[in-house]
Design a protein around this motif. Structure first.
Motif, short mmCIF file in Angstrom:
data_model
loop_
_atom_site.label_atom_id
_atom_site.label_comp_id
_atom_site.label_asym_id
_atom_site.label_seq_id
_atom_site.Cartn_x
_atom_site.Cartn_y
_atom_site.Cartn_z
N ASN A 142 0.81 -1.22 0.00
CA ASN A 142 0.00 0.00 0.00
C ASN A 142 0.84 1.28 0.00
OD1 ASN A 142 -2.64 -1.25 0.16
ND2 ASN A 142 -2.09 -1.84 2.25
N LEU A 143 2.17 1.12 -0.07
CA LEU A 143 3.06 2.27 0.04
C LEU A 143 2.86 3.24 -1.13
CD1 LEU A 143 5.12 2.90 2.27
CD2 LEU A 143 6.91 2.09 0.72
N GLU A 144 2.69 4.52 -0.79
CA GLU A 144 2.55 5.58 -1.79
C GLU A 144 3.78 6.49 -1.84
OE1 GLU A 144 -1.01 7.57 -0.64
OE2 GLU A 144 -2.30 5.91 -1.23
N MET A 145 4.48 6.60 -0.70
CA MET A 145 5.69 7.41 -0.66
C MET A 145 6.76 6.68 0.13
SD MET A 145 6.34 11.16 1.05
CE MET A 145 8.02 11.76 1.27
N LEU A 146 7.96 6.56 -0.45
CA LEU A 146 9.10 5.96 0.21
C LEU A 146 10.30 6.89 0.04
CD1 LEU A 146 10.56 3.68 1.69
CD2 LEU A 146 10.94 2.58 -0.54
N ASN A 147 10.77 7.45 1.15
CA ASN A 147 11.87 8.40 1.11
C ASN A 147 12.97 7.95 2.05
OD1 ASN A 147 13.59 10.56 0.89
ND2 ASN A 147 12.10 12.12 1.46
N LEU A 148 14.08 7.47 1.48
CA LEU A 148 15.22 6.99 2.25
C LEU A 148 16.48 7.80 1.97
CD1 LEU A 148 14.73 3.15 1.63
CD2 LEU A 148 13.84 4.53 3.51
#
Length: 532
Positions: A55-61
């Motif tokens: 369900n991830l919409e934003m991933l910021n690493l």
């Protein structure tokens, strides 16, 4: 740490001082929609199990110490049905190639930030399948080969940056740009591109605001089609092999603020009987290290209204970074298009001759002026005392004569002064900033005397200097007011993705990408002000 929160949808741990390895248990938060762990000190590998977060919409690493070898984690994300922002740049030891297939990402991803993380190989055709992509940043990696033609179909693209890789070939050779109607930023700088500049970038009168082509091997002349780039703010073609006369016609671009043509093979005079309205918005001009000749035209400097008065600009949401080198300052300086930009004129290392026009002294908003390494003659204009905002002045390695005008002591912001290797004579003015400059600022002028030189002045020399100032100068008294609105930062996109934004209401992760470098450069470049 352990984490088992099956109902968690939003987790923001960005911009803290978190250390240690990536918490594997996050992969159990199956309902997670937004995960931000950027700007920390997290180390180790990015787990492939992130692929469980469907369900991830934003991933910021971005901006951590992640050391994954290979891009396996990225392959695990390709089946995400909802991911719209993916950022893992500024993790220097991530390596590997972009996958040949990006799966479901092709229909959802809008922002892809993968700068400065040692991606190698070529840009795969699969990137062209990201049909909803708005921003693509693959800069400062080890990418090679050419830019695949498949990217031509990215019709929503606004920001495109592949700078400082090892890409080669001709830039977008044969492209029609039929789908790039929204493009605002194009950065191809720091590669091995060759051949002529692309001739059809502005065929559709797009909203292109930044065009970076510097540090390549481009040849030929500037394409006349650039006149169609009516929204262009920055044009940087430095350090190529371009050969052309001065492009007066670019002065018709109504929004052009930064023009960098340095280190090419431009030649001829910059004089022309052009309309007085040309280049009125220009705030940064770098023509250094070319083969320009002739006189410095008075009318040209009269046209630079944005450098002679406080100009009200409509707020511009697009701010871009551009690297220029002010030769007298010895360090690269990163600016963004804020209001105003870092204002400078660099005409050094050319063949200009004749006297410096008094009109240069009208540019009261100018921060740096470099006319060094030319064949300029005559006196230093007394009007330079009106350059109220000036921080750097380099007139070295010319044939200037006469005394140093005492009016220059009024320049209380002056940090860099270089008059060496001219034919200047007489007493060096005293007071204010002039008390801070060392011998090297005046070296090679055998008839100068007074502090800080060991050669003392006779009474006659001092009185002659004073007479010269009284006859030719306006005196030291004048009233000035400078409005400096700061060195802006950030890069803001008009993207209506509200859930991607945290509490600030803007995609701050892009802002900080530029802001961090900018602040460090400013600190190293400008020392603490010295005033008497």
């Amino acid at each position: 740490m352990g984490l088992w929160l099956p109902n968690l949808e939003y987790l923001n741990l960005g911009s803290n001082q978190l250390v240690g390895s990536f918490p594997m248990s996050i992969s159990n938060a199956s309902r997670l929609r937004v995960l931000n762990m950027s700007h920390n000190y997290i180390s180790g590998s990015i787990p492939d199990t992130l692929g469980n977060l469907r369900n991830l919409e934003m991933l910021n690493l971005e901006a951590n110490n992640l050391t994954s070898s290979g891009m396996g984690f990225l392959s695990s994300l390709t089946n995400y049905p909802a991911l719209e922002l993916l950022s893992f740049g500024d993790n220097e030891l991530i390596s590997g190639e972009l996958p040949g297939s990006l799966g479901n990402l092709s229909s959802t991803l809008q922002i892809f930030f993968a700068a400065r993380c040692n991606i190698r190989g070529s840009i795969p055709d699969s990137v062209g399948e990201l049909i909803n992509l708005v921003s693509l940043d693959l800069s400062a990696n080890n990418l090679s080969g050419d830019i695949p033609r498949s990217l031509e179909q990215l019709r929503y693209l606004e920001y495109f940056n592949v700078s400082f890789n090892r890409l080669d070939g001709k830039i977008l050779d044969g492209w029609s740009f039929g789908n790039w109607k929204n493009i605002a930023n194009l950065d191809f700088s720091g590669n091995n591109f060759s051949g002529a500049m692309p001739d059809r970038i502005c065929d559709l009168n797009s909203g292109l605001r930044y065009l970076g082509l510097n540090d390549n091997q481009l040849e030929g002349a500037l394409p006349l089609s650039l006149i169609n780039c009516t929204d262009l703010v920055i044009l940087n073609v430095a350090k190529n092999r371009l050969s052309d006369t001065f492009p007066h016609w670019l002065g018709a671009l109504p929004k052009l603020r930064v023009l960098v043509l340095s280190s090419n093979r431009f030649h001829g005079s910059i004089q022309d009987s052009i309309a007085t309205s040309f280049f009125t918005k220009l705030q940064m001009l770098d023509l250094s290290s070319n083969a320009f000749t002739g006189l410095l035209p008075t009318n040209f400097f009269h046209n630079l209204k944005a450098l002679s008065e406080v100009v009200e600009y409509e707020y511009d949401n697009y701010r871009y970074s551009v690297n220029v080198t002010i030769r007298g300052l010895e360090l690269p300086f990163t600016i963004t298009v804020a209001i105003p930009v870092f204002t400078c004129i660099d005409l050094s290392n050319n063949g200009f001759h004749g006297e410096i026009p008094e009109a240069v002294g009208e540019l009261s908003m100018l921060l740096a002026l470099n006319l060094s390494h030319n064949s300029l003659t005559g006196p230093i204009p007394t009007s330079f005392g009106d350059l109220a905002a000036l921080e750097s002045l380099d007139l070295s390695f010319n044939k200037l004569s006469g005394s140093i005008p005492s009016q220059l002591t009024s320049l209380t912001f002056l940090e860099v002064l270089r008059f060496q290797n001219n034919n200047l004579v007489g007493h060096i003015p005293r007071g204010k900033q002039f008390e801070t400059f060392e011998n090297k600022s005046y070296a090679g002028n055998l008839d100068l005397c007074g502090f800080p030189l060991s050669k003392e002045c006779s009474n006659g020399e001092g009185s002659e200097t004073e007479k010269h100032d009284q006859v030719n100068g306006k005196g030291m008294a004048f009233i000035w007011k400078v409005v400096l609105m700061g060195y802006g930062s950030g890069l803001v996109f008009g993207i209506s993705m509200a859930y991607v934004v945290f509490t600030t209401g803007r995609p701050w992760w892009l802002v900080r990408m530029i802001e961090r470098d900018l602040k460090e450069k400013i600190r190293s470049w400008i020392p603490k002000k010295k005033r008497n």
